[in-house]
Design a protein around this motif. Sequence first.
Motif, mmCIF file in Angstrom:
data_model
loop_
_atom_site.group_PDB
_atom_site.id
_atom_site.type_symbol
_atom_site.label_atom_id
_atom_site.label_comp_id
_atom_site.label_asym_id
_atom_site.label_seq_id
_atom_site.Cartn_x
_atom_site.Cartn_y
_atom_site.Cartn_z
ATOM 1 N N ARG A 340 89.333 19.397 71.858
ATOM 2 C CA ARG A 340 89.508 20.008 72.634
ATOM 3 C C ARG A 340 88.065 19.719 73.736
ATOM 4 O O ARG A 340 87.487 20.251 75.124
ATOM 5 N N ILE A 341 87.264 18.911 72.868
ATOM 6 C CA ILE A 341 86.138 18.042 73.212
ATOM 7 C C ILE A 341 86.558 17.532 74.416
ATOM 8 O O ILE A 341 85.617 17.581 75.664
ATOM 9 N N ASP A 343 89.105 17.560 76.265
ATOM 10 C CA ASP A 343 89.384 17.991 77.733
ATOM 11 C C ASP A 343 88.490 18.650 78.310
ATOM 12 O O ASP A 343 88.370 19.333 79.462
ATOM 13 N N ARG A 344 87.101 19.406 77.669
ATOM 14 C CA ARG A 344 85.484 19.841 78.269
ATOM 15 C C ARG A 344 85.324 19.333 79.349
ATOM 16 O O ARG A 344 84.747 19.029 79.583
ATOM 17 N N LYS A 345 85.375 18.137 78.451
ATOM 18 C CA LYS A 345 84.239 16.919 78.909
ATOM 19 C C LYS A 345 84.744 15.964 80.360
ATOM 20 O O LYS A 345 84.547 14.916 80.818
ATOM 21 N N GLY A 346 86.515 15.651 80.183
ATOM 22 C CA GLY A 346 86.887 15.589 81.336
ATOM 23 C C GLY A 346 87.410 13.923 80.823
ATOM 24 O O GLY A 346 86.964 13.012 82.444
#
Length: 450
Positions: A340-341, A343-346
């Motif tokens: 999940r992290i 994904d959020r950080k790209g």
Amino acid sequence: MPPGGPGPAWHQGVGPAQPQGWPQPPGNGWPQGWQGHPGWQGPPGAVPPAGPVRAEAGSRYDQQGRNGQGGRFGWLGELSLVVLLLFVGIVVVTGFAAVLAAVLDAGPDSPDSEVFFEDPVADMAFQLVGIAIGIPVVLWGARYLGRRPAGTVSSVLGRLRWKWLGLCAAVAVPMIIVQFGIMIAWTWGEESAEPAGDGFPGWTAFLVSLAVLGALVPFQAAAEEYVFRGWLVQVIGRAVRSPWPAVVIASLLFALAHGFGELSGFILLFYSALWWGWLVIRTGGLEAVITMHAANNLLAFGLAAGFGELASTETAADAPWQAMAVEFVFAPLYCLVMARIADRKGVARVSPGEGPRAGAGTEIATGAGAGPAAAVGPGLAASHASTPGPASGPAAAPAYGPEPVPGPEPASESRSTSGPAAEPESGSGPESGSGPESGPEPAPGSRVDP
């Protein structure tokens, strides 16, 4: 093209201008076969210089070995030779430890002992070095047998992503402390969980042990990841399309490599290895699993040093069923949180070089550019890192390979279809201060007939 002229725009990209007799290939660039050699502008049919070749842009982590080198069964040669070298490396380190212990008269009193040094810290140090030797071996195998950049074993960007690794450590360390705390509290008072060592060795010996472990355990943990979750997955990935056969086989071998102990310990290792293998594919690199593995081993070895149990021959394969039950919760918890992290950080999940795919991003804080401005075609962007040529525009340079070779410069819309731009009518120039003789002034960008 007149003598001394600037030449077509495609001659002004990376590399020297080519003779006029070499036509520009279709697709505004050389064929994909040149992708491993940035700047190579040779004519069709020429042989590019030897060197590492990256997989096609947009490839998953397990597909990084699919660079078209070595033929259909080339992966078997790479697999066999690297496994042999790993075995030789362990034998060499073990033999050196045995000779050194004999020369220094530092061996154990019992001839039937399974250790080389009476000092458990020294013996543990050589065991850790014997495992850490796997890092240079598999990197050499990827580079010289797989003929791809060695850094592709670290991540799809061809290197360890240190900022992402630090973020993973910030999550892994507190999570593993909580996991160990729950397991200790659960087994507290049970006979099987009582320390079997010599007790606290004293602050001097304890601090020396922590220093040695802190220096070597991260390399030992990383080596296991490079071998099982990294290189082995990529080698098997050369022969299969799905990542799962490689992940399952590597996870099984990882569990077996820890020896035969309790069934609960084997299940724990195999189960966690499956989750970690998924996380590597999901995040495009080894960083998240290296940090969790290193944090786990540092805490486990640190506790063993504090209780005087470094000489114990038990491994994770001897873990009790309580440890297995706790791992059933924390392995997916950590992996899902890091996914999940990511994904959020790209964080990049595929090798760079083309427009973003579904679920694929760019690496955290790489400076490699994001969005269409940084995207290049799959042929050029799949090449390995090199010094890029002069930029053809304000777009950021791609993470790997040269700048895309620009095509012929389009004719300006404000020019006529033939000949030079139309001159204004007599008396209508800026010197006269008057407009054209008749008709409204043409709109910018419109076509003007001579």
